[in-house]
Design a protein around this motif. Sequence first.
Motif, PDB file in Angstrom:
ATOM      1  N   THR A 222       0.846  -1.185   0.000  1.00 49.94           N
ATOM      2  CA  THR A 222       0.000   0.000   0.000  1.00 49.94           C
ATOM      3  C   THR A 222       0.880   1.233   0.000  1.00 49.94           C
ATOM      4  OG1 THR A 222      -1.700  -1.164   1.241  1.00 49.94           O
ATOM      5  CG2 THR A 222      -1.765   1.248   1.321  1.00 49.94           C
ATOM      6  N   ILE A 223       0.462   2.252  -0.729  1.00 48.24           N
ATOM      7  CA  ILE A 223       1.212   3.506  -0.766  1.00 48.24           C
ATOM      8  C   ILE A 223       0.637   4.456   0.265  1.00 48.24           C
ATOM      9  CG2 ILE A 223       1.763   5.541  -2.135  1.00 48.24           C
ATOM     10  CD1 ILE A 223       1.632   3.781  -4.587  1.00 48.24           C
ATOM     11  N   ASN A 224       1.489   4.994   1.100  1.00 49.31           N
ATOM     12  CA  ASN A 224       1.107   6.068   1.995  1.00 49.31           C
ATOM     13  C   ASN A 224       1.838   7.316   1.538  1.00 49.31           C
ATOM     14  OD1 ASN A 224      -0.471   4.424   3.690  1.00 49.31           O
ATOM     15  ND2 ASN A 224       1.361   3.725   4.762  1.00 49.31           N
ATOM     16  N   ALA A 225       1.112   8.318   1.092  1.00 48.55           N
ATOM     17  CA  ALA A 225       1.737   9.553   0.629  1.00 48.55           C
ATOM     18  C   ALA A 225       1.586  10.612   1.709  1.00 48.55           C
ATOM     19  CB  ALA A 225       1.078  10.027  -0.672  1.00 48.55           C
ATOM     20  N   PHE A 226       2.711  11.202   2.077  1.00 49.03           N
ATOM     21  CA  PHE A 226       2.700  12.199   3.136  1.00 49.03           C
ATOM     22  C   PHE A 226       2.856  13.580   2.520  1.00 49.03           C
ATOM     23  CE2 PHE A 226       3.055   9.373   6.758  1.00 49.03           C
ATOM     24  CZ  PHE A 226       3.520   8.216   6.185  1.00 49.03           C
ATOM     25  N   GLY A 227       1.946  14.488   2.845  1.00 50.56           N
ATOM     26  CA  GLY A 227       2.011  15.843   2.325  1.00 50.56           C
ATOM     27  C   GLY A 227       3.115  16.641   2.975  1.00 50.56           C
ATOM     28  N   MET A 228       3.371  17.831   2.431  1.00 52.76           N
ATOM     29  CA  MET A 228       4.402  18.684   2.987  1.00 52.76           C
ATOM     30  C   MET A 228       4.017  19.133   4.399  1.00 52.76           C
ATOM     31  SD  MET A 228       6.630  18.587   0.647  1.00 52.76           S
ATOM     32  CE  MET A 228       7.789  19.871   1.110  1.00 52.76           C
ATOM     33  N   SER A 229       2.723  19.195   4.697  1.00 46.58           N
ATOM     34  CA  SER A 229       2.268  19.482   6.051  1.00 46.58           C
ATOM     35  C   SER A 229       2.304  18.189   6.848  1.00 46.58           C
ATOM     36  CB  SER A 229       0.840  20.041   6.017  1.00 46.58           C
ATOM     37  OG  SER A 229      -0.056  19.033   5.635  1.00 46.58           O
ATOM     38  N   PRO A 230       2.155  18.254   8.194  1.00 46.36           N
ATOM     39  CA  PRO A 230       2.180  17.029   8.992  1.00 46.36           C
ATOM     40  C   PRO A 230       1.011  16.091   8.707  1.00 46.36           C
ATOM     41  CG  PRO A 230       2.588  18.964  10.352  1.00 46.36           C
ATOM     42  CD  PRO A 230       2.126  19.451   9.021  1.00 46.36           C
ATOM     43  N   THR A 231      -0.013  16.576   7.998  1.00 45.18           N
ATOM     44  CA  THR A 231      -1.179  15.746   7.717  1.00 45.18           C
ATOM     45  C   THR A 231      -0.813  14.617   6.751  1.00 45.18           C
ATOM     46  OG1 THR A 231      -2.638  17.649   7.982  1.00 45.18           O
ATOM     47  CG2 THR A 231      -3.532  15.740   6.846  1.00 45.18           C
ATOM     48  N   LYS A 232      -1.234  13.427   7.103  1.00 41.50           N
ATOM     49  CA  LYS A 232      -0.963  12.255   6.278  1.00 41.50           C
ATOM     50  C   LYS A 232      -2.039  12.115   5.214  1.00 41.50           C
ATOM     51  CE  LYS A 232      -0.404   7.234   6.743  1.00 41.50           C
ATOM     52  NZ  LYS A 232      -0.337   6.118   7.710  1.00 41.50           N
TER      53      LYS A 232
ATOM     54  N   GLY B   6       1.414  17.633  -8.573  1.00 34.63           N
ATOM     55  CA  GLY B   6       0.841  18.880  -8.076  1.00 34.63           C
ATOM     56  C   GLY B   6       1.564  19.453  -6.874  1.00 34.63           C
ATOM     57  N   GLY B   7       2.643  18.792  -6.439  1.00 36.17           N
ATOM     58  CA  GLY B   7       3.419  19.301  -5.319  1.00 36.17           C
ATOM     59  C   GLY B   7       2.750  19.118  -3.971  1.00 36.17           C
ATOM     60  N   ARG B   8       1.816  18.184  -3.898  1.00 36.49           N
ATOM     61  CA  ARG B   8       1.071  17.989  -2.653  1.00 36.49           C
ATOM     62  C   ARG B   8       1.593  16.817  -1.816  1.00 36.49           C
ATOM     63  NH1 ARG B   8      -2.571  19.410  -6.620  1.00 36.49           N
ATOM     64  NH2 ARG B   8      -3.029  17.241  -7.177  1.00 36.49           N
ATOM     65  N   VAL B   9       2.724  16.244  -2.245  1.00 37.97           N
ATOM     66  CA  VAL B   9       3.297  15.102  -1.533  1.00 37.97           C
ATOM     67  C   VAL B   9       4.756  15.403  -1.223  1.00 37.97           C
ATOM     68  CG1 VAL B   9       3.877  12.647  -1.697  1.00 37.97           C
ATOM     69  CG2 VAL B   9       1.725  13.484  -2.657  1.00 37.97           C
ATOM     70  N   GLY B  10       5.155  15.144   0.016  1.00 33.22           N
ATOM     71  CA  GLY B  10       6.541  15.364   0.412  1.00 33.22           C
ATOM     72  C   GLY B  10       7.361  14.089   0.447  1.00 33.22           C
ATOM     73  N   GLN B  11       6.714  12.972   0.738  1.00 35.30           N
ATOM     74  CA  GLN B  11       7.369  11.669   0.783  1.00 35.30           C
ATOM     75  C   GLN B  11       6.383  10.596   0.337  1.00 35.30           C
ATOM     76  OE1 GLN B  11       8.739  10.844   4.714  1.00 35.30           O
ATOM     77  NE2 GLN B  11      10.095  12.626   4.827  1.00 35.30           N
ATOM     78  N   VAL B  12       6.932   9.495  -0.159  1.00 34.57           N
ATOM     79  CA  VAL B  12       6.116   8.334  -0.476  1.00 34.57           C
ATOM     80  C   VAL B  12       6.690   7.138   0.272  1.00 34.57           C
ATOM     81  CG1 VAL B  12       5.461   6.692  -2.283  1.00 34.57           C
ATOM     82  CG2 VAL B  12       5.298   9.146  -2.721  1.00 34.57           C
ATOM     83  N   HIS B  13       5.834   6.417   0.969  1.00 38.78           N
ATOM     84  CA  HIS B  13       6.234   5.219   1.701  1.00 38.78           C
ATOM     85  C   HIS B  13       5.457   4.023   1.155  1.00 38.78           C
ATOM     86  CE1 HIS B  13       8.225   7.089   5.382  1.00 38.78           C
ATOM     87  NE2 HIS B  13       7.839   8.112   4.648  1.00 38.78           N
TER      88      HIS B  13
ATOM     89  N   ALA C 239       9.919  15.079  -9.226  1.00 37.82           N
ATOM     90  CA  ALA C 239       9.471  16.023  -8.191  1.00 37.82           C
ATOM     91  C   ALA C 239      10.524  16.242  -7.116  1.00 37.82           C
ATOM     92  CB  ALA C 239       8.185  15.504  -7.552  1.00 37.82           C
ATOM     93  N   GLY C 240      11.552  15.392  -7.081  1.00 34.34           N
ATOM     94  CA  GLY C 240      12.602  15.535  -6.081  1.00 34.34           C
ATOM     95  C   GLY C 240      12.176  15.153  -4.687  1.00 34.34           C
ATOM     96  N   ILE C 241      11.273  14.168  -4.578  1.00 35.14           N
ATOM     97  CA  ILE C 241      10.817  13.736  -3.257  1.00 35.14           C
ATOM     98  C   ILE C 241      11.352  12.344  -2.946  1.00 35.14           C
ATOM     99  CG2 ILE C 241       8.742  15.162  -3.413  1.00 35.14           C
ATOM    100  CD1 ILE C 241       7.127  12.661  -3.914  1.00 35.14           C
ATOM    101  N   SER C 242      11.482  12.053  -1.668  1.00 33.74           N
ATOM    102  CA  SER C 242      12.065  10.779  -1.248  1.00 33.74           C
ATOM    103  C   SER C 242      11.028   9.665  -1.278  1.00 33.74           C
ATOM    104  CB  SER C 242      12.656  10.907   0.155  1.00 33.74           C
ATOM    105  OG  SER C 242      11.650  11.239   1.094  1.00 33.74           O
ATOM    106  N   VAL C 243      11.531   8.450  -1.491  1.00 32.90           N
ATOM    107  CA  VAL C 243      10.687   7.259  -1.499  1.00 32.90           C
ATOM    108  C   VAL C 243      11.299   6.257  -0.531  1.00 32.90           C
ATOM    109  CG1 VAL C 243       9.590   5.481  -2.905  1.00 32.90           C
ATOM    110  CG2 VAL C 243      10.226   7.662  -3.944  1.00 32.90           C
ATOM    111  N   HIS C 244      10.506   5.808   0.412  1.00 34.59           N
ATOM    112  CA  HIS C 244      10.967   4.797   1.363  1.00 34.59           C
ATOM    113  C   HIS C 244      10.328   3.465   0.979  1.00 34.59           C
ATOM    114  CE1 HIS C 244      12.789   7.762   4.108  1.00 34.59           C
ATOM    115  NE2 HIS C 244      11.800   8.531   3.707  1.00 34.59           N
ATOM    116  N   TRP C 245      11.167   2.537   0.497  1.00 33.18           N
ATOM    117  CA  TRP C 245      10.631   1.257   0.063  1.00 33.18           C
ATOM    118  C   TRP C 245      11.712   0.187   0.170  1.00 33.18           C
ATOM    119  CZ3 TRP C 245      11.488  -1.119  -5.044  1.00 33.18           C
ATOM    120  CH2 TRP C 245      12.424  -0.431  -5.822  1.00 33.18           C
ATOM    121  N   ALA C 246      11.296  -1.047   0.123  1.00 33.40           N
ATOM    122  CA  ALA C 246      12.215  -2.173   0.236  1.00 33.40           C
ATOM    123  C   ALA C 246      11.792  -3.264  -0.744  1.00 33.40           C
ATOM    124  CB  ALA C 246      12.217  -2.716   1.666  1.00 33.40           C
TER     125      ALA C 246
END
Length: 203
Positions: free
Chosen positions: A5-15, A35-42, A69-76
């Motif tokens: 499952t993808i959890n996308a975290f916005g630039m704000s603390p809201t998940k 759209g620049g509404r995601v800061g990280q993808v897990h 977009a230059g955002i980090s991805v945490h995956w394994a």
Amino acid sequence: MNYPTINAFGMSPTKLEIPHTEEEQILAAVPEIRGGRVGQVHLDRPVRFGQNLHTDILLIYLLRECATAGISVHWAVDVAPKWDTRLMHHLPPPQRGAKTDPKIESWIDSYRHTSFFYRRGPGFYLINDSRYSKYAKRYRLRLDGQSDRFEQIQEVCNISSSNQEIHELISKIEPIGVVFRLSDWVISLPHRMLKWPVPSWSV
């Protein structure tokens, strides 16, 4: 199909939750990323490549959009792919594990964000490729109709249902590694470089 499952975290603390099935989650995440509404993808659990080729190529699509977009991805990765991961050394690599496959180790160790990208100029696309060497190879696609075809393969496409122009473009750029193909599924690999600077040898 056991895909994370993808959890996308916005630039704000809201998940930001994306409550869809696996493939739909990836497709729904891309507009949010663009759209620049995601800061990280897990990804919530390790990926098992090879179970579904369409889902595999959608994951590469997601990684490429995150690179743009230059955002980090945490995956394994639990099951490594059979294909050559050197094609992906410009995309965010998975995390290193206790028993990481040599292909994944190579991806992690060789990762360079600026090693494969494209920029759009006046009347052309310029593609820079230094995945295999610090000295970039440069390819130019002119805006003579071919550019429209290049834009089309920024999205995942099925070659069996594509027109002859798409077939012709893929036949030209697949041998030099500009597109990635799994069975009938095809995606363009270089991410778009939206911000400067990049290393001088990459320009």
